[in-house]
Design a protein around this motif. Structure first.
Motif, short mmCIF file in Angstrom:
data_model
loop_
_atom_site.label_atom_id
_atom_site.label_comp_id
_atom_site.label_asym_id
_atom_site.label_seq_id
_atom_site.Cartn_x
_atom_site.Cartn_y
_atom_site.Cartn_z
N ASP A 4 27.84 37.17 49.00
CA ASP A 4 28.34 37.91 47.67
C ASP A 4 29.35 36.97 47.04
O ASP A 4 29.80 35.80 47.36
N LEU A 55 32.45 36.57 43.76
CA LEU A 55 33.65 37.54 42.93
C LEU A 55 33.66 36.48 41.53
O LEU A 55 33.76 35.46 41.68
N GLY A 110 35.72 36.78 37.96
CA GLY A 110 37.07 37.19 37.44
C GLY A 110 37.42 36.80 36.06
O GLY A 110 37.12 35.51 35.68
N HIS A 142 30.53 40.92 42.61
CA HIS A 142 31.66 41.74 42.55
C HIS A 142 32.92 41.10 41.26
O HIS A 142 33.12 40.10 41.22
N PHE A 151 35.64 41.44 38.39
CA PHE A 151 37.08 41.62 38.43
C PHE A 151 37.82 41.09 37.03
O PHE A 151 37.54 40.10 36.66
N SER A 196 30.44 45.62 42.73
CA SER A 196 31.65 46.47 42.30
C SER A 196 32.17 45.83 40.97
O SER A 196 32.04 44.85 40.64
N SER A 228 36.01 46.04 39.41
CA SER A 228 37.53 46.14 39.40
C SER A 228 38.50 45.80 38.34
O SER A 228 38.49 44.58 38.22
#
Length: 226
Positions: A135, A137, A139, A169, A171, A200, A202
Motif C-alpha cells: 500500500d 500513502l 498526500g 490511499h 490524503f 481510500s 481522506s
C-alpha cells in the motif's frame, strides 16, 4: 456547452451571480449529489463514506431564481459528461475555467496548473510500491486546492499501473471547504466514471500546521471511501 450555460446564468440571475460563483455552485451541487446515501451505496456498495455536515450545503438562494437553477442543473450535467469524456483524473475544473478565477489572496490561494502538476509527478520516475502488493500513502499537506497535484499523481500512476490503484490511499488538507469539495469531487467522479477502484480518499478541512492533531489523530472533518 458549460461555458454558454454559465454565461447565460450570469445574465439572467436575480442574485448577481458571477462566473466564479457559478463554478462553485456546480461543484457544490455535484458534491451534494455524490454524497447522498443512495448514490454512494449504488457507486460503492462495499465502501463507506463520512463527511461533516457543513460540507453539504443546500443551494437555497436558487429557490427564487428558477431560470438560473435550471441552467445550473444543465451545466452540472454537462460537467459530469465532460468528466466521462476526459482521460481518468483530468483536472476538469481547470478545463472549465476555475483556475483562471480570482482567488483569495488572504488565504494565499494559487491553483497549480495541471501541466506543472503532471510534470512534477513524472520527475519521480517509477512507483515501486505499485509494482508489488504494498500500500502507498500519497498526500498534499500544503493546501490541496482543486486537487491538481493529487490528480496529476493519480493520472501518472494510472498510466503505469492501471489495475493497482486499490493500493493507493490519498490524503489532502485545505483550509477552504470549497477546495476540499472540489478535490473530493474531481477524484471521486473520475473513479466512478472510469471504473477505477481507489484504496481510500481522506480530505480534511483545517489548517495543515496548527490543526495537525485534527487529521493526524482522527477527525470528523473528512470524506473517505474504500
Amino acid at each position: 456547452g458549460i461555458q454558454k450555460n454559465i454565461t447565460r446564468m450570469v445574465q439572467v440571475s436575480r442574485m448577481g451571480l458571477t462566473e466564479q460563483q457559478c463554478l462553485i455552485d456546480i461543484s457544490q451541487l455535484s458534491f451534494n449529489f455524490v454524497c447522498s446515501q443512495w448514490f454512494w451505496r449504488a457507486a460503492f456498495p462495499k465502501g463507506a463514506m463520512f463527511n461533516q455536515d457543513f460540507m453539504e450545503q443546500e443551494l437555497t438562494s436558487y429557490k427564487k431564481d428558477p431560470e438560473a437553477w435550471a441552467l445550473l442543473q444543465t451545466a452540472t450535467t454537462d460537467y459530469w459528461e465532460l468528466v466521462k469524456l476526459c482521460d481518468p483524473f483530468t483536472d476538469v475544473m481547470h478545463l472549465i475555467g476555475y483556475s483562471s478565477q480570482k482567488l483569495s489572496k488572504a488565504m494565499g490561494q494559487f491553483l497549480t496548473p495541471p501541466t506543472v502538476a503532471e510534470y512534477i509527478n513524472r520527475l519521480t520516475g517509477s512507483i515501486p510500491e505499485l509494482e508489488t502488493s504494498e500500500d502507498i500513502l500519497v498526500g498534499d499537506f500544503g493546501g490541496c486546492g482543486a486537487g491538481s497535484l493529487l490528480l496529476g499523481w493519480l493520472r501518472y500512476a494510472h498510466e503505469l499501473h492501471p489495475t493497482r490503484l486499490n493500493q493507493v490511499h490519498m490524503f489532502g488538507v485545505d483550509l477552504d471547504p470549497k477546495m476540499v469539495r472540489m478535490t473530493a469531487l474531481q477524484i471521486t467522479l473520475s473513479c466512478i466514471f472510469h471504473n477505477i477502484q481507489l484504496g481510500s480518499l481522506s480530505l480534511h478541512c483545517c489548517h495543515a500546521i496548527i490543526d495537525y492533531s485534527h487529521y493526524a489523530f482522527g477527525s470528523d472533518k473528512f470524506l473517505a471511501y474504500r
